[in-house]
Motif scaffolding. Structure first.
Motif, mmCIF file in Angstrom:
data_model
loop_
_atom_site.group_PDB
_atom_site.id
_atom_site.type_symbol
_atom_site.label_atom_id
_atom_site.label_comp_id
_atom_site.label_asym_id
_atom_site.label_seq_id
_atom_site.Cartn_x
_atom_site.Cartn_y
_atom_site.Cartn_z
ATOM 1 N N ASN A 373 42.199 57.436 46.774
ATOM 2 C CA ASN A 373 41.349 57.642 45.604
ATOM 3 C C ASN A 373 39.961 57.076 45.889
ATOM 4 O OD1 ASN A 373 40.143 57.891 43.112
ATOM 5 N ND2 ASN A 373 41.796 56.902 41.967
ATOM 6 N N LYS A 374 38.995 57.975 46.122
ATOM 7 C CA LYS A 374 37.633 57.549 46.455
ATOM 8 C C LYS A 374 36.894 56.970 45.253
ATOM 9 C CE LYS A 374 38.267 59.266 50.571
ATOM 10 N NZ LYS A 374 38.593 58.365 51.690
ATOM 11 N N SER A 375 37.476 57.141 44.070
ATOM 12 C CA SER A 375 36.814 56.654 42.856
ATOM 13 C C SER A 375 37.098 55.190 42.572
ATOM 14 C CB SER A 375 37.266 57.495 41.653
ATOM 15 O OG SER A 375 36.944 58.858 41.828
ATOM 16 N N ALA A 421 40.475 42.923 44.104
ATOM 17 C CA ALA A 421 39.866 43.448 42.877
ATOM 18 C C ALA A 421 39.700 44.951 43.025
ATOM 19 C CB ALA A 421 38.516 42.779 42.621
ATOM 20 N N LEU A 422 40.067 45.677 41.983
ATOM 21 C CA LEU A 422 39.962 47.132 41.964
ATOM 22 C C LEU A 422 39.034 47.535 40.826
ATOM 23 C CD1 LEU A 422 43.812 47.870 42.146
ATOM 24 C CD2 LEU A 422 42.253 47.570 44.085
ATOM 25 N N GLU A 423 38.081 48.414 41.116
ATOM 26 C CA GLU A 423 37.146 48.857 40.083
ATOM 27 C C GLU A 423 36.844 50.335 40.272
ATOM 28 O OE1 GLU A 423 32.795 47.719 38.116
ATOM 29 O OE2 GLU A 423 33.511 46.660 39.901
ATOM 30 N N GLY A 424 36.932 51.082 39.182
ATOM 31 C CA GLY A 424 36.626 52.502 39.255
ATOM 32 C C GLY A 424 37.440 53.314 38.275
ATOM 33 N N VAL A 425 37.710 54.551 38.653
ATOM 34 C CA VAL A 425 38.472 55.485 37.828
ATOM 35 C C VAL A 425 39.864 55.641 38.429
ATOM 36 C CG1 VAL A 425 38.584 57.830 36.923
ATOM 37 C CG2 VAL A 425 36.369 56.693 37.144
ATOM 38 N N PHE A 426 40.900 55.241 37.678
ATOM 39 C CA PHE A 426 42.268 55.221 38.178
ATOM 40 C C PHE A 426 43.034 56.457 37.718
ATOM 41 C CE2 PHE A 426 40.860 50.853 37.908
ATOM 42 C CZ PHE A 426 41.279 50.306 39.118
ATOM 43 N N GLU A 427 44.020 56.837 38.513
ATOM 44 C CA GLU A 427 44.917 57.931 38.148
ATOM 45 C C GLU A 427 46.135 57.358 37.417
ATOM 46 O OE1 GLU A 427 45.916 59.962 41.703
ATOM 47 O OE2 GLU A 427 43.875 60.700 42.075
ATOM 48 N N SER A 428 46.568 58.059 36.383
ATOM 49 C CA SER A 428 47.694 57.598 35.576
ATOM 50 C C SER A 428 49.008 57.756 36.327
ATOM 51 C CB SER A 428 47.758 58.374 34.261
ATOM 52 O OG SER A 428 48.953 58.079 33.565
ATOM 53 N N LEU A 446 46.491 60.375 28.836
ATOM 54 C CA LEU A 446 45.301 60.512 29.666
ATOM 55 C C LEU A 446 45.715 60.469 31.133
ATOM 56 C CD1 LEU A 446 42.602 58.255 27.932
ATOM 57 C CD2 LEU A 446 42.872 60.718 27.776
ATOM 58 N N LYS A 447 45.223 61.414 31.926
ATOM 59 C CA LYS A 447 45.589 61.477 33.339
ATOM 60 C C LYS A 447 44.647 60.689 34.224
ATOM 61 C CE LYS A 447 47.896 65.951 32.986
ATOM 62 N NZ LYS A 447 48.017 67.308 33.568
ATOM 63 N N GLN A 448 43.438 60.420 33.732
ATOM 64 C CA GLN A 448 42.460 59.604 34.459
ATOM 65 C C GLN A 448 41.866 58.580 33.511
ATOM 66 O OE1 GLN A 448 39.470 62.008 36.427
ATOM 67 N NE2 GLN A 448 40.494 61.725 38.393
ATOM 68 N N SER A 449 41.515 57.439 34.077
ATOM 69 C CA SER A 449 40.999 56.357 33.243
ATOM 70 C C SER A 449 39.498 56.465 33.070
ATOM 71 C CB SER A 449 41.337 55.003 33.877
ATOM 72 O OG SER A 449 40.489 54.737 34.981
ATOM 73 N N LEU A 450 39.011 55.784 32.055
ATOM 74 C CA LEU A 450 37.591 55.467 32.010
ATOM 75 C C LEU A 450 37.315 54.471 33.128
ATOM 76 C CD1 LEU A 450 37.275 54.870 28.152
ATOM 77 C CD2 LEU A 450 36.811 56.997 29.406
ATOM 78 N N LYS A 451 36.052 54.249 33.457
ATOM 79 C CA LYS A 451 35.749 53.281 34.505
ATOM 80 C C LYS A 451 36.172 51.894 34.038
ATOM 81 C CE LYS A 451 32.224 51.759 37.751
ATOM 82 N NZ LYS A 451 30.812 51.859 38.203
ATOM 83 N N THR A 452 37.007 51.259 34.819
ATOM 84 C CA THR A 452 37.558 49.973 34.410
ATOM 85 C C THR A 452 37.866 49.117 35.637
ATOM 86 O OG1 THR A 452 39.233 48.919 33.019
ATOM 87 C CG2 THR A 452 39.938 50.809 34.339
ATOM 88 N N ARG A 453 38.527 47.966 35.405
ATOM 89 C CA ARG A 453 38.791 47.008 36.474
ATOM 90 C C ARG A 453 40.204 46.459 36.384
ATOM 91 N NH1 ARG A 453 33.315 43.307 35.591
ATOM 92 N NH2 ARG A 453 31.828 44.739 36.575
ATOM 93 N N GLN A 454 40.722 46.095 37.543
ATOM 94 C CA GLN A 454 41.994 45.381 37.623
ATOM 95 C C GLN A 454 41.915 44.378 38.765
ATOM 96 O OE1 GLN A 454 45.721 47.738 37.095
ATOM 97 N NE2 GLN A 454 44.402 49.526 37.402
ATOM 98 N N ILE A 455 42.687 43.318 38.657
ATOM 99 C CA ILE A 455 42.844 42.358 39.758
ATOM 100 C C ILE A 455 44.334 42.170 39.980
ATOM 101 C CG2 ILE A 455 42.595 39.936 40.434
ATOM 102 C CD1 ILE A 455 39.871 39.912 39.140
ATOM 103 N N VAL A 456 44.753 42.286 41.233
ATOM 104 C CA VAL A 456 46.165 42.145 41.596
ATOM 105 C C VAL A 456 46.304 40.945 42.531
ATOM 106 C CG1 VAL A 456 48.188 43.255 42.595
ATOM 107 C CG2 VAL A 456 46.483 44.643 41.378
#
Length: 561
Positions: A373-375, A421-428, A446-456
């Protein structure tokens, strides 16, 4: 004719000065000519100060007889507060106070105790006088701010283990704008966002997350609870924290979390990859280690990460006391490396981990970045050192195993990612799946997210504070009682949540860099008199030369007349 020309020139000159004064009255500007823009405020800080509608009182306790390093910190603090006051108008009042200034030692100690009860802890500075004697000075590198009856204290000094004093002071100066404006935001902010700790899957208890909850409560309202059947239950939360779950997630819980992310929600995942019984290790010294199946692998893989079911050992690790006395003899404890507790390296490139000390982990796993996912932009936050060993599961952990720290054949891996850290548009994860049954208030998936962030983070213990067995009091997060050392766990988790919740770029202030320009101490000591004479006599020489030259030119001009 010459007099008329000269009069016209003078008139034009003074007219330009008057015009410039009028323009500067209506249009305010300041120019920073330094290469690293050390005297420039961010637009966020300017806007913050413009919005202060009541007097802000600031007391700086860093004052008195300070060494050059702390004088530089004091000067930078004064300059920053002066710059902030420009945009706050008359709404900021700054005073400097020396806590060591007292009429008697008793009054001085009383003042010290008063400050410490308010949370302002002193710093001992050791210096040498001209005769080489060691002198201890007590300073308080703190500021205290009051706004509309509310009060905050801010420590100006960053102390990162392994850094020199000059480096830590430079880091402190780099962080001044963020630290001071962070305190002002806490005072001025009226709208408090909500965050939540997710429960229902064997996560850490309230007492085990007490310390970090206390720190985060300065910024957020903190809730705890299960997801249940309401598909929109998470919508009002800025960030959710999943802290060391031990039981599998249901498909309905996964769906609620997934759609929360798709609508722009932010998640801090703190997930173990392996299940280990610490009770068995404590009692019998052995424990089976098996993969911890939380039913989250497919979801995290869709977002771009995979937590590997492995345990990481590292030479750079915490120590634990081990009884080395023979059986039946008086116990004799000696610090021994606990390779299952790596001290994780922090990335200097990311605002979450920049300028914080190592983070203590325990039985952590590794992370792989997956998908195409390039996004989504993926950045490393925490990693092991260059001497790491990977243990696959299933296996048995034996605390009596003897390992040599210099065994390169054993510690043959390095820099294994533990947090990203992950930032961008994620696939559901539910893009092509049915909505789980039993949920209420559902809406189209929703199949795609708004631009958002996650930390794993591949270790749940990073957020867990220990609890004293004697009085059941929570021990500060990241504090190691055996090593008597504070690690960066609290700073890491707090910065992670602030980064996830940040929509205005405040956390980018932590990425500010100031070049450290140190003097050569040997040269300055050996040639001290020479440089003092140059600094005093050269400016006077220039004044003398230009003054004599001006008088000669002026005398010739009047001689011609």
């Amino acid at each position: 004719m010459n007099m008329k020309i000269r009069n016209h020139q003078n008139l034009l000159f003074f007219s330009c000065l008057i015009a410039l004064a009028i323009i500067s009255f209506f249009f305010y500007f300041r120019i920073d000519l330094t290469t690293d823009k050390r005297y420039s405020l961010s637009e966020q800080s300017k806007s913050l100060m413009n919005n202060t509608d009541a007097p802000l009182k600031v007391v700086v306790y860093l004052d008195g007889d300070l060494n050059p390093g702390f004088m530089r910190l004091k000067k930078s603090t004064a300059e920053l507060l002066d710059e902030l006051s420009v945009y706050a108008g008359k709404n900021i009042d700054v005073t400097f106070e020396n806590p060591s200034l007292a009429d008697s030692p008793e009054l001085r100690e009383k003042k010290y105790a008063e400050l410490q009860t308010r949370g302002l802890m002193p710093t001992a500075v050791y210096e040498r006088d001209k005769e080489g004697k060691s002198i201890q000075k007590v300073i308080f590198p703190w500021i205290e701010m009051t706004y509309k009856g509310k009060n905050v204290q801010i420590c100006l000094l960053k102390n990162i283990l392994g850094n020199s004093g000059e480096e830590n002071l430079n880091i402190s100066i780099e962080n001044l704008e963020f630290e001071i404006t962070d305190g002002i935001r806490r005072l001025v902010n009226r709208d408090v966002s909500k965050i939540a700790f997710i429960e229902g899957h064997g996560e850490l208890t309230e007492s085990e997350t007490y310390d970090i909850s206390k720190s985060l409560s300065k910024y957020f309202q903190i809730d705890r609870g299960t997801i249940a059947t309401n598909a929109t239950i998470l919508d009002n939360y800025k960030v959710i924290i999943i802290a060391k779950p031990t039981k599998p997630f249901s498909e309905s819980d996964k769906f609620v979390i997934d759609q929360y992310i798709m609508h722009g929600g932010r998640v801090l995942w703190l997930i173990d990859g392996v299940r280990v019984s610490k009770e068995n290790l404590t009692t019998i010294g052995l424990s089976p280690a098996i993969e911890l199946d939380l039913n989250l692998n497919d979801q995290l893989f869709r977002y771009g990460v995979r937590i590997n079911p492995v345990i990481l050992q590292d030479v750079q690790c915490a120590s634990v006391p081990v009884n080395i006395a023979p059986s039946g003899a008086t116990p004799q404890f000696e610090p021994t490396p606990w390779y299952f507790a790596p001290l994780l390296l922090t990335s200097p490139e990311h605002p979450v981990t920049r300028n914080i000390t190592e983070v203590r982990s325990e039985f952590c796993s590794g992370i792989d970045l997956v998908g195409d996912n390039k996004s989504v932009n993926k950045q490393l936050l925490l990693a092991t050192s260059d001497n790491t060993h990977i243990i696959g599961v299933p296996t048995t952990i034996d605390v009596s195993q003897k390992i040599k720290p210099g065994d390169k054949a054993y510690f043959n891996m390095g820099y294994i990612p533990v947090a990203v850290a992950l930032e961008g548009v994620f696939e559901s994860d539910f893009a092509n799946r049915m909505t789980p049954k039993g949920l209420t208030n559902t809406s189209p998936t929703l199949k795609q997210s708004l631009k958002t962030r996650q930390i794993v983070v591949a270790d749940g213990d990073i957020v867990r504070n220990e609890i004293s067995a004697k009085d059941s009091v929570s021990i500060p997060l990241g504090y190691d009682r055996y090593m008597n050392q504070q690690f960066g766990n609290r700073d890491f988790i707090q910065n992670a949540v602030l980064y996830l919740a940040d929509n205005n770029g405040w956390m980018q202030l932590r990425s500010r860099t100031l070049k450290l320009r140190l003097l050569n101490k040997k040269i300055t000591n050996d040639d001290k008199l020479t440089w003092q004479l140059i600094n005093v006599l050269v400016p006077l020489g220039f004044l003398l030369i230009f003054g004599v030259g001006y008088q000669i030119v002026r005398k010739r001009k009047y001689t011609r007349k």
